[in-house]
Design an enzyme around this catalytic site. Sequence first.
Site, PDB file in Angstrom:
ATOM      1  N   GLU A   1       0.827  -1.212   0.000  1.00 19.98           N
ATOM      2  CA  GLU A   1       0.000   0.000   0.000  1.00 19.98           C
ATOM      3  C   GLU A   1       0.860   1.260   0.000  1.00 19.98           C
ATOM      4  OE1 GLU A   1      -3.251   2.700   0.310  1.00 19.98           O
ATOM      5  OE2 GLU A   1      -3.026   0.674  -0.491  1.00 19.98           O
TER       6      GLU A   1
ATOM      7  N   HIS B   1       2.451   1.754  -3.420  1.00 23.57           N
ATOM      8  CA  HIS B   1       1.471   2.264  -4.381  1.00 23.57           C
ATOM      9  C   HIS B   1       1.230   3.754  -4.166  1.00 23.57           C
ATOM     10  CE1 HIS B   1      -1.793   2.468  -7.163  1.00 23.57           C
ATOM     11  NE2 HIS B   1      -2.710   2.690  -6.220  1.00 23.57           N
TER      12      HIS B   1
ATOM     13  N   HIS C   1     -12.065   3.384  -9.765  1.00 25.42           N
ATOM     14  CA  HIS C   1     -10.696   3.845  -9.518  1.00 25.42           C
ATOM     15  C   HIS C   1      -9.752   3.490 -10.659  1.00 25.42           C
ATOM     16  CE1 HIS C   1      -6.822   3.909  -7.148  1.00 25.42           C
ATOM     17  NE2 HIS C   1      -7.366   5.048  -6.792  1.00 25.42           N
TER      18      HIS C   1
ATOM     19  N   HIS D   1     -18.716 -10.275 -16.772  1.00 24.33           N
ATOM     20  CA  HIS D   1     -17.425  -9.798 -17.283  1.00 24.33           C
ATOM     21  C   HIS D   1     -16.936 -10.685 -18.426  1.00 24.33           C
ATOM     22  CE1 HIS D   1     -13.465  -8.129 -17.541  1.00 24.33           C
ATOM     23  NE2 HIS D   1     -12.898  -9.270 -17.193  1.00 24.33           N
TER      24      HIS D   1
ATOM     25  N   HIS E   1      -2.630  -9.287 -16.873  1.00 24.07           N
ATOM     26  CA  HIS E   1      -4.012  -9.029 -17.290  1.00 24.07           C
ATOM     27  C   HIS E   1      -4.302  -7.530 -17.238  1.00 24.07           C
ATOM     28  CE1 HIS E   1      -7.988 -10.467 -18.249  1.00 24.07           C
ATOM     29  NE2 HIS E   1      -8.534  -9.844 -17.217  1.00 24.07           N
TER      30      HIS E   1
END
Length: 304
Positions: free
Chosen positions: A60, A63, A125, A216, A278
Site C-alpha cells: 500500500e 502504491h 478507480h 465480465h 491481465h
Amino acid sequence: MFNDKFLKWLATLATIVMLFVQLGGALVTKTGSEDGCGSSWPLCHGSVIPSDWPIETIIELAHRGVSGLALILVALLAIISWIKLGHIKEVRPLCITSIAFILLQALIGAAAVIWQQNDFILSLHFGISLISFASVLLLTLIIYEVDKKFEATSLVIDKHLKIHTYAVTFFIYFVIYSGALVRHANASLSCLSWPLCHSGSTGLPQTFYEWVQMSHRALAFFIFIWILYIFIYAFRNYAKYRVIKYGWTLAFILICLQVTTGALSIFTRVNIFIALFHALFITMLFGLLCYFIMLILRSKRRNQ
C-alpha cells in the site's frame, strides 16, 4: 522536427510511472492490501513511518509513493508541454485531462481508505486512472512525433472504421469496469471453470458473485469478437497505411493476450503475475484505442 530531449525523457518516465500506477492498483486489490495502512491517509496507521511493516503495508505504501511521484511527473509534463507545444490542438486538452483524472484518482483512493467506499465506487478507480494514463501516453506520442514516423499525417479514415473505433473504445471502458468490479467484489474465483462458470453446466449463474464474473466474461467475449472484426476490416482496407494496419494488428494481439491471461487467472487460481499481466494488457489496449481516436480527429480536421 521537435527535439527537446528533456521533455522526451520526462514524457517517457511519466508514461512508465503511470503504467506502474495501474499495475500497483491491481496489485493492491489482488493482494487485499487496501487496508495496509488502516483508515489513515496520507499517513499510514496515523504515522509518517509506521512501526509495523507487514507485506500489505509495504504494498500500500509503495502504491501511494508511486502515485505521488506520478502526480508530480504528470503535472510537470503538462506544464512544460502546455508552454512548448500548446500550439498543437490536442496538447492542452490532454494536459488538462491527465492532471484532472490523476487528481480524481487520488481523491477516490483517499476516500476509499478513509470512508470505505462500496465495490461499485471502488471499481471506478482503475478506469479513472486509465484515462489519465491514456492522456499521458498520447502526449508522449505527440512529443515523439509518432504521426510523422508512421506517415499518419496523410491518413484518410472512412466512416465505417470511425464509428467502430469510437464505439469499441466506449464499450471497452464498461468491460474494464466490469473487470475491476470482479476484483473489488472478490468474485475472481466465484467460477472455477472457464469459459463456463461450472464445468459441464450451461445454466445461469446462481449467486451475485457468479453473475459479476460471468457478466465480465460475456462482455470480454463480445469485445474480442468486435476487435477481431475491426482488425480484419482494417487489414483488408488499410494495407497502405502502416499505422492502421499494424495498429489494429497490435490491438488484436493485445485482446488475445487479455483473454488468455483472463483464462489463466482461473486455471492458476489468480496467480499474482498473471493478474498483473491481465491489467497490463488492457491498459496498453485502451491507450492504443485512444490513439486511434486521436488519429480519427486529425483526419476529420484535414478533410473539412
